[in-house]
Design an enzyme around this catalytic site. Structure first.
Site, PDB file in Angstrom:
ATOM      1  N   GLU A 111      -5.911  -5.523   6.676  1.00 44.73           N
ATOM      2  CA  GLU A 111      -6.484  -6.173   5.497  1.00 44.73           C
ATOM      3  C   GLU A 111      -5.529  -6.005   4.309  1.00 44.73           C
ATOM      4  O   GLU A 111      -5.510  -6.818   3.391  1.00 44.73           O
ATOM      5  CB  GLU A 111      -7.876  -5.605   5.170  1.00 44.73           C
TER       6      GLU A 111
ATOM      7  N   LYS B 148     -19.494  -1.724  -2.318  1.00 47.57           N
ATOM      8  CA  LYS B 148     -18.824  -1.794  -3.615  1.00 47.57           C
ATOM      9  C   LYS B 148     -19.444  -2.891  -4.476  1.00 47.57           C
ATOM     10  O   LYS B 148     -19.773  -2.690  -5.627  1.00 47.57           O
ATOM     11  CB  LYS B 148     -17.325  -2.028  -3.397  1.00 47.57           C
TER      12      LYS B 148
ATOM     13  N   HIS C 150      -5.264   5.173  31.381  1.00 42.21           N
ATOM     14  CA  HIS C 150      -5.811   4.576  32.598  1.00 42.21           C
ATOM     15  C   HIS C 150      -6.251   3.142  32.370  1.00 42.21           C
ATOM     16  O   HIS C 150      -7.024   2.597  33.144  1.00 42.21           O
ATOM     17  CB  HIS C 150      -6.958   5.444  33.115  1.00 42.21           C
TER      18      HIS C 150
ATOM     19  N   ARG D 135     -11.087  -0.453   1.322  1.00 43.32           N
ATOM     20  CA  ARG D 135     -10.463   0.264   2.446  1.00 43.32           C
ATOM     21  C   ARG D 135      -9.768   1.545   2.005  1.00 43.32           C
ATOM     22  O   ARG D 135      -9.152   2.219   2.816  1.00 43.32           O
ATOM     23  CB  ARG D 135      -9.510  -0.673   3.188  1.00 43.32           C
TER      24      ARG D 135
ATOM     25  N   LYS E 230     -16.767 -16.394   4.621  1.00 44.74           N
ATOM     26  CA  LYS E 230     -18.068 -16.026   4.041  1.00 44.74           C
ATOM     27  C   LYS E 230     -18.737 -17.255   3.427  1.00 44.74           C
ATOM     28  O   LYS E 230     -19.936 -17.478   3.588  1.00 44.74           O
ATOM     29  CB  LYS E 230     -17.894 -14.968   2.943  1.00 44.74           C
TER      30      LYS E 230
HETATM   31  O1  F6P Z   1     -14.935  -8.784   3.377  1.00 42.05           O
HETATM   32  C1  F6P Z   1     -14.021  -7.779   3.250  1.00 42.05           C
HETATM   33  C2  F6P Z   1     -14.533  -6.704   2.351  1.00 42.05           C
HETATM   34  O2  F6P Z   1     -14.517  -7.141   1.042  1.00 42.05           O
HETATM   35  C3  F6P Z   1     -13.740  -5.419   2.504  1.00 42.05           C
HETATM   36  O3  F6P Z   1     -12.582  -5.416   1.772  1.00 42.05           O
HETATM   37  C4  F6P Z   1     -14.745  -4.407   2.089  1.00 42.05           C
HETATM   38  O4  F6P Z   1     -14.391  -3.112   2.506  1.00 42.05           O
HETATM   39  C5  F6P Z   1     -15.977  -4.934   2.777  1.00 42.05           C
HETATM   40  O5  F6P Z   1     -15.863  -6.335   2.672  1.00 42.05           O
HETATM   41  C6  F6P Z   1     -17.288  -4.461   2.229  1.00 42.05           C
HETATM   42  O6  F6P Z   1     -17.437  -4.781   0.895  1.00 42.05           O
HETATM   43  P1  F6P Z   1     -18.563  -4.103   0.013  1.00 42.05           P
HETATM   44  O7  F6P Z   1     -18.302  -2.640  -0.037  1.00 42.05           O
HETATM   45  O8  F6P Z   1     -18.467  -4.751  -1.329  1.00 42.05           O
HETATM   46  O9  F6P Z   1     -19.893  -4.388   0.670  1.00 42.05           O
END
Ligand code: F6P
Length: 550
Positions: A361, A214, A392, A276, A512
């Site tokens: 999340e 994204k 199991h 998500r 991060k």
């Molecule tokens: O770090 C969490 C997050 O932001 C998630 O919410 C998201 O799905 C993932 O990282 C990946 O983000 P991107 O699609 O921006 O690489």
């Protein structure tokens, strides 16, 4: 400091609905599921719901009809109907990021319309689907070829979190419908092993990478994308046209171009799609390549059918709402710390992992929308494994452990692979497990079976362990879409009741930033700068450097 939003309802325990549930929990706390069935023979038919192809039996719960009524009253008091309307109409309910939350628009049928900020988002969604479909047809029809003229036979999705889990979960779920002459791989981890193992037997001339992110700034994904490009160059030679082997899925055209992918090879989506909640956006491109555009549209129709159920069904017969509320019930009044999802279908092997991001999340929060502290426990820890394997390993704890773990059993009536009597055996197991969890086995029953006295205590099965059973006809794209949308709306319901923002994820940021600070210290040629780092972390970093000869 608290800031108010139109959806604030304050602390949940302060309202009469929670208080009524607390009193009710004290009354019914001693009831058993066995007892509830004995007292009410019509319980199963009244507590079974059909929703978008999902047959859901809610009768094996420690809940009476009054419990459900009180839970529904809680949902009303917390404003769930308004929030559903606000979400689907594009209001900015993700208040901390000032964003709409419009994943339901991703599966609105062609011709529907939803204008948000002057744009018809449904029209944009279908324009994007049409572009994806045209591309998928070109690749599947051998029209899109690699730099040496060979057709694409391997597709590797590079992404993480929502840009990985949805694609890999859905591909694994539907791979029986996929192009079996093509391979599909998914790389997420920054651990070099992931990309090394995913590519080691692939021919670069026939490989297409989909870089899915994204933001297009995520460390893991960008690192893997650069490594993929080097792998292609070393396999195809420095002059190869690697553009023929790369497409991007992102909302960030600037970063995509900076990476070197032509915007014409970028499939976009929108900031109002949370990571998500994105598997039905262009993030699902790898799935569309695998099962084809028609299959993908069937998946979207399944999502949409569950969306319609959510929007058009009264709360007391609304499956995602009731499942979400039952989760609130066990979390709030029975101390349930975890929730297990048990698909009795090997194709759903990654479904629990997918749900972990979706649920935790979203609702792993301790602050309300208005910034005040939540006053009850929020998201359970979600986990699970396909049956019968789990039987199991960890089912011992489900049956006789000290923790109460509400369970969701999921299965399909029709087998995909109708091999001998495997499927009947599989289904006999799922039905048996849900029954045994609910009913257990008493000491008297064991005695009557001849179990010796010294083993009685060990063999008693306490029972009274709640579960939902979800039965669907067949594992189709439509069925998978309905299931995923069901859980999306469970999450919405729970987040609204608890009063949290289910659509942000601030808790992942600090780690991060810290990793970004530590990386140069691990790699420095001279004295590493570990100022501002605690003694334990600094010591581990120095030891690591020493072991790496730095
Ligand atoms: O770090 C969490 C997050 O932001 C998630 O919410 C998201 O799905 C993932 O990282 C990946 O983000 P991107 O699609 O921006 O690489």
């Amino acid at each position: 400091m608290t800031t108010s939003t139109p959806w604030d309802r304050g602390p949940v325990t302060a309202g009469p609905a929670w208080q009524a549930l607390a009193a009710h929990a004290r009354e019914v706390g001693g009831e058993t599921i066995r007892g509830l069935f004995a007292a009410d023979h019509g319980r199963t038919s009244r507590m079974t719901i059909e929703a978008a192809g999902v047959h859901a039996d809610l009768s094996k719960h420690r809940a009476t009809e009054r419990t459900l009524r009180l839970l529904v009253a809680l949902a009303e008091e917390r404003g769930l109907p308004d929030r559903i309307d606000a979400m689907v109409s594009g209001a900015r309910i993700n208040t901390t990021e000032n964003r709409s939350v419009l994943h339901t628009a991703l599966r609105a049928p062609r011709g529907a319309s939803l204008v948000v900020d002057g744009e018809d988002v449904v029209e944009e969604v279908h324009a994007s689907l049409d572009r994806m479909s045209a591309f998928a047809e070109r690749v599947r029809g051998d029209e899109w070829r690699g730099s040496t003229g060979r057709p694409i036979r391997a597709v590797v999705n590079i992404g993480i979190g929502g840009s990985d889990l949805g694609p890999v979960m859905s591909y694994r779920a539907l791979r029986h419908l996929s192009r079996r002459d093509m391979v599909f791989r998914f790389v997420s981890n920054v651990d070099g092993t992931d990309i090394a193992e995913a590519t080691f037997d692939l021919d670069p001339a026939e490989t297409l990478f989909i870089v899915s992110s994204k933001t297009f700034t995520t460390q893991e994904t960008m690192t893997n994308a650069h490594t993929a490009r080097s792998w292609l160059r070393s396999g195809l030679g420095p002059d190869a046209d690697v553009a023929k082997h790369f497409v991007a899925v992102s909302t960030n055209a600037v970063e995509v171009e900076a990476f070197g992918i032509d915007p014409a090879a970028m499939f976009g989506f929108w900031e109002w799609v949370g990571g998500r909640y994105s598997m039905d956006s262009a993030i699902g491109l790898s799935l569309m390549l695998a099962i084809g555009p028609a299959g993908f549209r069937d998946l979207l129709a399944g999502f949409h059918a569950m969306d319609e159920h959510l929007r058009r069904t009264d709360l007391d017969a609304n499956l995602p709402v009731l499942m979400g509320l039952l989760g609130v019930w066990y979390r709030g009044f029975f101390g349930a710390q975890t929730h297990v999802v048990l698909p009795y279908d090997q194709y759903l092997e990654r479904f629990p992992a997918y749900l972990q991001q979706l649920t935790m999340e979203s609702n792993g929060k301790s602050v309300r929308l208005d910034g005040g502290p939540v006053d009850v426990d929020t998201s359970a820890v979600w986990w699970g494994e396909p049956g019968t394997n789990g039987q199991h390993s960890f089912f011992q704890l489900l049956h006789q452990g000290t923790a109460l773990v509400p369970a969701d059993f999921i299965f399909f009536a029709q087998p995909v692979n109708d091999v001998g009597d495997h499927h009947d055996k599989l289904i006999s197991n799922v039905l048996a497990q849900a029954h045994v969890l609910a009913y257990g086995r008493t000491a008297d029953e064991l005695r009557a079976e001849g179990v010796p006295e010294h083993l009685l205590a060990h063999k008693v099965m306490p029972g009274n362990r709640p579960s939902t059973t979800l039965m669907l006809d067949r594992l189709t794209p439509h069925a998978l879409g309905s299931l995923v949308a069901l859980y999306e709306h469970v999450v919405l319901t729970q987040g609204v009741v608890w009063g949290v923002n289910s659509f942000d994820q601030w808790g992942v940021e600090l780690g991060k930033v810290m990793a970004g600070r530590l990386l140069p210290a691990l790699q420095a040629d001279d004295v590493p700068d570990l100022s501002g780092v605690d003694a334990s972390t600094a010591s581990l970093a120095l030891r690591y450097r020493a072991l790496r000869g730095r």
